[in-house]
Design a protein around this motif. Structure first.
Motif, PDB file in Angstrom:
ATOM      1  N   UNK A   1       0.869  -1.202   0.000  1.00  0.00           N
ATOM      2  CA  UNK A   1       0.000   0.000   0.000  1.00  0.00           C
ATOM      3  C   UNK A   1       0.894   1.238   0.000  1.00  0.00           C
ATOM      4  N   UNK A   2       0.660   2.155  -0.939  1.00  0.00           N
ATOM      5  CA  UNK A   2       1.560   3.292  -1.087  1.00  0.00           C
ATOM      6  C   UNK A   2       0.970   4.619  -0.629  1.00  0.00           C
ATOM      7  N   UNK A   3      -0.002   4.589   0.250  1.00  0.00           N
ATOM      8  CA  UNK A   3      -0.482   5.836   0.860  1.00  0.00           C
ATOM      9  C   UNK A   3      -1.908   6.175   0.506  1.00  0.00           C
ATOM     10  N   UNK A   4      -2.423   7.178   1.194  1.00  0.00           N
ATOM     11  CA  UNK A   4      -3.834   7.546   1.109  1.00  0.00           C
ATOM     12  C   UNK A   4      -4.320   7.707  -0.329  1.00  0.00           C
ATOM     13  N   UNK A   5      -5.463   7.151  -0.623  1.00  0.00           N
ATOM     14  CA  UNK A   5      -6.043   7.240  -1.958  1.00  0.00           C
ATOM     15  C   UNK A   5      -5.581   6.105  -2.873  1.00  0.00           C
ATOM     16  N   UNK A   6      -4.504   5.388  -2.470  1.00  0.00           N
ATOM     17  CA  UNK A   6      -3.965   4.287  -3.292  1.00  0.00           C
ATOM     18  C   UNK A   6      -4.633   2.964  -2.904  1.00  0.00           C
ATOM     19  N   UNK A   7      -4.733   2.027  -3.862  1.00  0.00           N
ATOM     20  CA  UNK A   7      -5.349   0.739  -3.513  1.00  0.00           C
ATOM     21  C   UNK A   7      -4.392  -0.157  -2.706  1.00  0.00           C
ATOM     22  N   UNK A   8      -4.942  -1.038  -1.934  1.00  0.00           N
ATOM     23  CA  UNK A   8      -4.144  -2.053  -1.238  1.00  0.00           C
ATOM     24  C   UNK A   8      -4.107  -3.290  -2.145  1.00  0.00           C
ATOM     25  N   UNK A   9      -2.901  -3.820  -2.357  1.00  0.00           N
ATOM     26  CA  UNK A   9      -2.762  -5.018  -3.196  1.00  0.00           C
ATOM     27  C   UNK A   9      -2.389  -6.187  -2.283  1.00  0.00           C
ATOM     28  N   UNK A  10      -3.183  -7.235  -2.377  1.00  0.00           N
ATOM     29  CA  UNK A  10      -2.950  -8.429  -1.540  1.00  0.00           C
ATOM     30  C   UNK A  10      -2.688  -9.629  -2.449  1.00  0.00           C
ATOM     31  N   UNK A  11      -1.631 -10.392  -2.181  1.00  0.00           N
ATOM     32  CA  UNK A  11      -1.340 -11.575  -2.992  1.00  0.00           C
ATOM     33  C   UNK A  11      -1.157 -12.790  -2.082  1.00  0.00           C
ATOM     34  N   UNK A  12      -1.800 -13.894  -2.479  1.00  0.00           N
ATOM     35  CA  UNK A  12      -1.686 -15.110  -1.664  1.00  0.00           C
ATOM     36  C   UNK A  12      -2.370 -16.286  -2.344  1.00  0.00           C
ATOM     37  N   UNK A  13      -2.381 -17.436  -1.678  1.00  0.00           N
ATOM     38  CA  UNK A  13      -2.938 -18.653  -2.279  1.00  0.00           C
ATOM     39  C   UNK A  13      -4.458 -18.803  -2.112  1.00  0.00           C
ATOM     40  N   UNK A  14      -5.000 -19.705  -2.916  1.00  0.00           N
ATOM     41  CA  UNK A  14      -6.415 -20.100  -2.817  1.00  0.00           C
ATOM     42  C   UNK A  14      -6.456 -21.608  -3.041  1.00  0.00           C
ATOM     43  N   UNK A  15      -7.174 -22.335  -2.193  1.00  0.00           N
ATOM     44  CA  UNK A  15      -7.126 -23.802  -2.247  1.00  0.00           C
ATOM     45  C   UNK A  15      -8.524 -24.406  -2.233  1.00  0.00           C
ATOM     46  N   UNK A  16      -8.737 -25.395  -3.112  1.00  0.00           N
ATOM     47  CA  UNK A  16      -9.989 -26.165  -3.079  1.00  0.00           C
ATOM     48  C   UNK A  16      -9.768 -27.400  -2.217  1.00  0.00           C
ATOM     49  N   UNK A  17     -10.735 -27.682  -1.333  1.00  0.00           N
ATOM     50  CA  UNK A  17     -10.603 -28.849  -0.450  1.00  0.00           C
ATOM     51  C   UNK A  17     -11.426 -30.020  -0.998  1.00  0.00           C
ATOM     52  N   UNK A  18     -12.707 -29.760  -1.284  1.00  0.00           N
ATOM     53  CA  UNK A  18     -13.548 -30.826  -1.861  1.00  0.00           C
ATOM     54  C   UNK A  18     -14.811 -30.226  -2.475  1.00  0.00           C
ATOM     55  N   UNK A  19     -15.494 -31.034  -3.276  1.00  0.00           N
ATOM     56  CA  UNK A  19     -16.779 -30.661  -3.848  1.00  0.00           C
ATOM     57  C   UNK A  19     -17.855 -31.457  -3.121  1.00  0.00           C
ATOM     58  N   UNK A  20     -19.040 -30.874  -2.934  1.00  0.00           N
ATOM     59  CA  UNK A  20     -20.091 -31.611  -2.251  1.00  0.00           C
ATOM     60  C   UNK A  20     -21.475 -31.252  -2.743  1.00  0.00           C
ATOM     61  N   UNK A  21     -22.465 -31.987  -2.206  1.00  0.00           N
ATOM     62  CA  UNK A  21     -23.863 -31.668  -2.480  1.00  0.00           C
ATOM     63  C   UNK A  21     -24.590 -31.788  -1.160  1.00  0.00           C
ATOM     64  N   UNK A  22     -25.544 -30.899  -0.903  1.00  0.00           N
ATOM     65  CA  UNK A  22     -26.260 -30.945   0.374  1.00  0.00           C
ATOM     66  C   UNK A  22     -27.726 -30.581   0.145  1.00  0.00           C
ATOM     67  N   UNK A  23     -28.644 -31.239   0.917  1.00  0.00           N
ATOM     68  CA  UNK A  23     -30.061 -30.887   0.849  1.00  0.00           C
ATOM     69  C   UNK A  23     -30.303 -29.627   1.673  1.00  0.00           C
TER      70      UNK A  23
END
Ligand SMILES: N[C@@H](CCC[C@H](N)C(=O)O)C(=O)O
Length: 280
Positions: free
Chosen positions: A257-279
């Protein structure tokens, strides 16, 4: 009705993701609480909803519910999972998507190494817009916290990343009073919409440890908007330079983040654990 869902996490901050582009479900606070129950439901910190956009320049509408059933404005770790989800489900062919949240727009970009970069927008610092009760804008605010063993005064920064955060600097996250100060500050009268409370230990000008007591959930092992708010607080307080590695109990995020009025940039992982179905 049988509903398809995907269980995902961003550094252990866990989500149930529902595609409401290709299926229909009436999402109520009661249903969210039921699904979020870790014993009787699927269990999650947040439920993420993927919806069609309401404007032509937007790719998707991104809605977020806390485990307690409340709908909230933003979720940073969820945003990275959202980007992976819409690509994996072929809801888009783009590697950069624009989403509309309850409180603004965000751009999500999938890197070749599969990490996701999120342009979180500019932080909101005006107390009235956080919202935080204060006479004027300041870098830190001294507030009295009523605790069972008597009042305690703390200094915090009040910042909105679309959702409200209070950030405290502590000597050590290991010994930080997250269990006591967390709930007391989350529901403090000076945060009229409640708040997420971050406890940040500054390790160097580019590295911090962070624990977050999340509004509507309790302590989670990672909070993306919390990491962004902590870095904004650290820069405003003159103790951090960019970029910053934020060590959360569930893993690391890179924040810039480079100061007021500037956007915050966030970088990191994203993980899928499982797929499901539910009533439901
Ligand atoms: N886990 C999140 C934040 C989710 C919403 C928050 N609990 C709130 O009530 O504002 C993140 O990664 O940002």
């Amino acid at each position: 009705m049988l509903v398809r869902f995907t269980k995902m996490h961003g550094l252990g901050n866990d989500f149930m993701v529902l595609d409401l582009v290709t299926q229909r479900v009436k999402v109520t606070p009661k249903l969210v609480k039921k699904l979020g129950d870790r014993n009787f439901g699927v269990g999650f910190d947040q439920l993420l909803i993927v919806e069609p956009p309401s404007e032509p320049d937007i790719d998707f509408r991104y809605r977020i519910f806390n485990q307690d059933g409340s709908e909230v404005e933003n979720c940073g770790n969820g945003a990275r999972c959202f980007a992976k989800f819409v690509r994996d489900k072929r809801l888009t062919g783009k590697s950069e998507v624009v989403v509309q949240t309850a409180n603004g727009q965000m751009t999500l970009k999938i890197h070749p190494d599969k990490r996701v970069e999120v342009n979180m927008g500019a932080p909101i610092l005006a107390p009235v817009d956080v919202p935080f009760q204060a006479d004027q804008k300041a870098t830190t605010y001294a507030i009295d916290v009523p605790l069972s063993q008597g009042d305690q005064q703390v200094e915090l920064s009040a910042i909105s990343m679309g959702n409200p955060h209070g950030v405290l600097i502590v000597d050590s996250t290991e010994n930080a009073p997250v269990e006591t100060l967390g709930p007391a500050l989350e529901a403090h009268e000076r945060f009229p919409a409640k708040a997420n409370i971050g406890f940040m230990q500054v390790i160097s000008r580019n590295e911090v440890n962070l624990r977050v007591f999340e509004r509507g959930v309790g302590e989670t092992i990672a909070c993306g908007t919390g990491a962004c708010a902590a870095v904004v607080a650290g820069k405003l307080r003159g103790v951090l330079d960019m970029p910053v590695t934020v060590h959360l109990p569930g893993g690391d995020l890179e924040i810039e983040w480079h100061g007021e009025g500037q956007p915050v940039i966030m970088t990191g992982p994203a993980t899928t654990v499982y797929e499901g179905q539910i009533f439901v």
